[in-house]
Design an enzyme around this catalytic site. Structure first.
Site: not given
Ligand code: ZN
Length: 393
Positions: A197, A351
């Site tokens: 999530c 990232c």
């Protein structure tokens, strides 16, 4: 399949308790006997985050006598979009303490037990052993397999839930009466395959939808009412607004609860079992990792390189490292983006936290970009050490 109640009733309810729980007491299937069982019940919630928040709040309101909370984390501003047991003034506070305070406010008759620790193979039996039922609100595969294995080895039922973006799932795993989590998912997904999530997002209210199913199942198990989700997987799609119930059978070949189990005790290392980073990625980052500070130095020295952000477009919108270009990890792994990358320049990948860029780095190296590197800690490290004025997410 209906099952007998999980706990014996408490001796009595006080006058105050009768007043408080009257809307339960007048339901014939619950009644005074059911409410006394809830009073006598000891339920543990693993995690006081997205699923743990609504689960703990409704378990408390329902009158579960003892509620345990295992949680090591502290409340962060980015939690408040869905973790409604915590509030603005709780930011920075241990989640277990913040959740306990909310529970006391909802129902002072609940005995709250705080386990302000991360659950692990050394404490899981001791903690689980103190409870009748476990509600799993964890968000990572390593803890999920640990919870499942410990519950099966102790012969305890647990209510499982998972959420991602607009999708949720829930089930009851109880090896004595049905399948376990390993029957459904024998192996964890390869690292990097299933985004968390934190990487992919979650609609806040989805926590309430799935948390409510978990509490409903907990109350049914404790009081012996209705048909629990043992042997069934509930799949919820918020966009279509559909609930589908899928049969899950006990797997006779299950490594844990099958006929010839190979897992007869807890694993040595669940992180390792679930491989937070793949072997290829672990190998790729050796001697090919720079820090956020080094990246800044390279930029300041005007070193010639291409900074590639391998996150998703929505994340790029929120925050980006200056000078980066967006090429989502999927396009690198599929090979689609390889032709667009320069051969004459060093490539620096990053990232959010360094996991996805490590996966992408392995793919790049395999494709011949031998001097490619990635940034340890990704955007989070950049925000923390180089530019704290940027938003963290
Ligand atoms: Zn199994």
């Amino acid at each position: 399949m209906s099952l007998p109640p999980l706990v014996e009733p408490a001796e009595s309810l006080s006058v105050d308790e009768i007043r408080r729980y009257s809307r339960h007491l007048i339901i014939p299937d619950v009644g005074v006997a059911g409410q006394k069982r809830l009073k006598n019940a000891k339920v543990l919630c693993v995690g006081a985050g997205g699923l743990g928040s609504p689960a703990l709040m409704y378990l408390a309101a329902a009158g579960v006598g003892t509620l345990g909370i295992v949680e090591f984390d502290t409340v962060d501003e980015s939690n408040l979009q869905r973790q409604i047991i915590h509030g603005q003034s709780d930011i920075g506070r241990p989640k277990a303490e913040s959740a306990a305070a909310s529970i006391r406010e909802i129902n002072p008759y609940v005995n709250v037990v705080i386990h302000n620790t991360a659950i692990d193979r050394d404490n899981v039996f001791d903690i689980f052993g103190q409870y009748d039922l476990i509600v799993d609100g964890t968000d990572n595969f390593a803890t999920r397999y640990l919870v499942n294995d410990a519950a099966v080895l102790l012969g305890k039922p647990y209510v499982w839930g998972s959420i991602y973006r607009f999708d949720g799932q829930a089930s009851v795993f109880w090896a004595e009466h049905g399948p376990c989590y390993r029957c459904l998912y024998p192996e964890p997904p390869p690292p990097g395959m299933v985004p968390s999530c934190a990487e992919g997002g979650v609609l806040g209210v989805l926590c309430a939808s799935i948390g409510a199913i978990q509490v409903t199942e907990a109350i049914k198990l404790l009081t012996g009412v209705g048909e629990p989700l043992v042997g069934s997987l509930m799949v919820y799609d918020a966009l279509e607004m559909t609930y589908r119930k899928i049969k899950v059978r006990k797997d006779p070949a299950c490594a844990l609860c099958g006929e010839n189990p190979t897992v007869t005790q807890l694993l040595e290392d669940y992180e390792d079992f679930c491989g937070a980073v793949s072997v290829e990625a672990q190998e790729a980052v050796v001697d090919s990792t720079i820090t956020a500070r080094e990246l800044k130095e390279w930029q300041d020295a005007e070193k010639d390189f291409l900074l590639v952000d391998v996150r998703e477009p929505a994340e790029f919108e929120i925050v980006r490292i200056p000078g980066s270009v967006l090429i989502p990890k999927g396009e690198i792994l599929s090979g689609e983006a390889l032709a667009t990358l320069p051969q004459d320049k060093q490539i620096v990948l990053h990232c959010k936290s360094g996991v996805r860029s490590a996966e992408a780095l392995a793919a790049l190296k395999a494709a011949g970009f031998k001097d490619a590197v990635h940034v340890q800690g990704g955007v989070l490290a950049w925000v923390k050490t180089i530019d704290p004025s940027l938003p963290s997410y």
